[in-house]
Design an enzyme around this catalytic site. Structure first.
Site, PDB file in Angstrom:
ATOM      1  N   ASP A 167      -5.617   7.297  -5.511  1.00  0.00           N
ATOM      2  CA  ASP A 167      -5.864   8.722  -5.241  1.00  0.00           C
ATOM      3  C   ASP A 167      -6.740   8.886  -3.986  1.00  0.00           C
ATOM      4  O   ASP A 167      -6.409   9.661  -3.062  1.00  0.00           O
ATOM      5  CB  ASP A 167      -6.554   9.316  -6.485  1.00  0.00           C
ATOM      6  CG  ASP A 167      -6.663  10.829  -6.469  1.00  0.00           C
ATOM      7  OD1 ASP A 167      -6.066  11.465  -5.582  1.00  0.00           O
ATOM      8  OD2 ASP A 167      -7.349  11.368  -7.370  1.00  0.00           O
TER       9      ASP A 167
ATOM     10  N   ASP B 284       0.859  -1.189   0.000  1.00  0.00           N
ATOM     11  CA  ASP B 284       0.000   0.000   0.000  1.00  0.00           C
ATOM     12  C   ASP B 284       0.895   1.240   0.000  1.00  0.00           C
ATOM     13  O   ASP B 284       1.647   1.469   0.951  1.00  0.00           O
ATOM     14  CB  ASP B 284      -0.860  -0.056   1.267  1.00  0.00           C
ATOM     15  CG  ASP B 284      -1.761   1.153   1.435  1.00  0.00           C
ATOM     16  OD1 ASP B 284      -1.640   2.128   0.659  1.00  0.00           O
ATOM     17  OD2 ASP B 284      -2.585   1.121   2.356  1.00  0.00           O
TER      18      ASP B 284
HETATM   19  N1  AR6 Z   1      -1.334   1.495  -2.924  1.00  0.00           N
HETATM   20  C1  AR6 Z   1      -0.747   1.062  -4.069  1.00  0.00           C
HETATM   21  N2  AR6 Z   1      -1.436   0.849  -5.209  1.00  0.00           N
HETATM   22  C2  AR6 Z   1      -2.764   1.065  -5.180  1.00  0.00           C
HETATM   23  C3  AR6 Z   1      -3.454   1.509  -4.040  1.00  0.00           C
HETATM   24  C4  AR6 Z   1      -2.673   1.726  -2.870  1.00  0.00           C
HETATM   25  N3  AR6 Z   1      -3.231   2.156  -1.733  1.00  0.00           N
HETATM   26  N4  AR6 Z   1      -4.779   1.622  -4.352  1.00  0.00           N
HETATM   27  C5  AR6 Z   1      -4.904   1.257  -5.651  1.00  0.00           C
HETATM   28  N5  AR6 Z   1      -3.692   0.915  -6.148  1.00  0.00           N
HETATM   29  P1  AR6 Z   1      -5.878   3.760  -9.971  1.00  0.00           P
HETATM   30  P2  AR6 Z   1      -5.459   5.147 -12.536  1.00  0.00           P
HETATM   31  C6  AR6 Z   1      -3.306   0.487  -7.502  1.00  0.00           C
HETATM   32  O1  AR6 Z   1      -7.242   3.339 -10.384  1.00  0.00           O
HETATM   33  O2  AR6 Z   1      -5.716   3.902 -13.310  1.00  0.00           O
HETATM   34  C7  AR6 Z   1      -8.823   7.757  -9.474  1.00  0.00           C
HETATM   35  O3  AR6 Z   1     -10.204   7.865  -9.287  1.00  0.00           O
HETATM   36  C8  AR6 Z   1      -4.364  -0.039  -8.412  1.00  0.00           C
HETATM   37  O4  AR6 Z   1      -4.609  -1.396  -8.101  1.00  0.00           O
HETATM   38  O5  AR6 Z   1      -5.692   4.271  -8.590  1.00  0.00           O
HETATM   39  O6  AR6 Z   1      -4.294   6.011 -12.933  1.00  0.00           O
HETATM   40  C9  AR6 Z   1      -8.201   9.088  -9.874  1.00  0.00           C
HETATM   41  O7  AR6 Z   1      -8.843  10.178  -9.235  1.00  0.00           O
HETATM   42  C10 AR6 Z   1      -3.703   0.116  -9.769  1.00  0.00           C
HETATM   43  O8  AR6 Z   1      -2.771  -0.928 -10.009  1.00  0.00           O
HETATM   44  O9  AR6 Z   1      -5.270   4.908 -10.956  1.00  0.00           O
HETATM   45  C11 AR6 Z   1      -8.385   9.107 -11.356  1.00  0.00           C
HETATM   46  O10 AR6 Z   1      -9.673   9.570 -11.700  1.00  0.00           O
HETATM   47  C12 AR6 Z   1      -2.891   1.404  -9.609  1.00  0.00           C
HETATM   48  O11 AR6 Z   1      -2.828   1.632  -8.190  1.00  0.00           O
HETATM   49  C13 AR6 Z   1      -8.235   7.657 -11.739  1.00  0.00           C
HETATM   50  O12 AR6 Z   1      -8.581   6.907 -10.576  1.00  0.00           O
HETATM   51  C14 AR6 Z   1      -3.519   2.612 -10.273  1.00  0.00           C
HETATM   52  O13 AR6 Z   1      -4.921   2.518 -10.228  1.00  0.00           O
HETATM   53  C15 AR6 Z   1      -6.820   7.318 -12.108  1.00  0.00           C
HETATM   54  O14 AR6 Z   1      -6.793   5.992 -12.603  1.00  0.00           O
END
Ligand code: AR6
Length: 196
Positions: A56, A28
């Site tokens: 995020d 995380d």
């Molecule tokens: N720690 C590490 N990785 C994580 C965590 C965490 N706590 N939580 C999720 N991931 P995403 P995007 C992973 O969807 O595709 C948001 O709403 C997740 O499993 O967070 O760039 C923003 O506001 C995935 O592998 O980001 C934008 O609107 C990775 O982090 C949108 O999502 C990225 O997934 C951005 O989408």
């Protein structure tokens, strides 16, 4: 930190340069820090930069409401856009263990005319902003690999090849990956690109 003669230890540690390491972790990103003063986590945000779902949302919850207030103060470049796709902005980390948050916006894979260039810019500009702010330790998630739908293998190539271009600029670059499948893709790609 030590490295075996083939430049790799068994647990996701790779050598980027004589002075810098790449570390691939499972976990995380909101829990990550190295020294709480020259470290930064990179938030895969959206253009409004006021929070959202995925990483995020987790980052904003862990940092507390001051993070949103700091983001609000980032000037809009056009209505509702504080950070255009491929750019990066920096704020303090507030209640996070890491001292800084670098907010970047990756491409929505199916909606971007050149997702590879946009994703490369997101990594490149995050690393440039970190460098300008004397960050020594930086941690990324897999930008765009969640809600934004970027295929993991292609994303890993972009992420790791871009990090390689900054091999002399940081002490450590980390990836903190949430799921086993993304972690394994990143690990295999690092072996391919950094042990050749
Ligand atoms: N720690 C590490 N990785 C994580 C965590 C965490 N706590 N939580 C999720 N991931 P995403 P995007 C992973 O969807 O595709 C948001 O709403 C997740 O499993 O967070 O760039 C923003 O506001 C995935 O592998 O980001 C934008 O609107 C990775 O982090 C949108 O999502 C990225 O997934 C951005 O989408």
């Amino acid at each position: 930190m030590s490295f075996s003669s083939d430049q790799r230890s068994e647990d996701g540690h790779f050598k980027l340069s004589e002075s810098a390491a790449l570390v691939i972790n499972k976990g995380d990103i909101t829990k990550w820090s190295v020294d709480g003063s020259s470290d930064a986590i990179v938030n895969p945000a959206n253009e409004r930069m006021l929070g959202g779902g995925g990483a995020d949302g987790a980052i904003h919850r862990a940092a507390g409401p001051e993070l949103r207030e700091a983001c609000c103060k980032v000037p809009e470049v056009r209505p509702e856009v504080r950070c255009p796709i491929g750019e990066a902005r920096i704020t303090p980390g507030f209640k996070l263990p890491a001292s800084h948050v670098i907010h970047t916006v990756g491409p929505i894979y199916d909606a971007d005319s050149n997702p590879e260039a946009s994703l490369r810019n997101a990594y490149k500009n995050s690393l440039s902003v970190a460098k300008e702010n004397n960050i020594q330790y930086i941690a990324f998630t897999a930008i765009s690999c969640g809600v934004y739908g970027y295929p993991y293998e292609e994303a890993a190539t972009v992420a790791l090849s871009t990090v390689k271009e900054f091999a002399n600029d940081f002490k450590e670059v980390h990836f903190v990956l949430f799921s086993d499948d993304i972690y394994n893709v990143w690990l295999n790609k690092a072996k391919e690109l950094l042990e050749a």
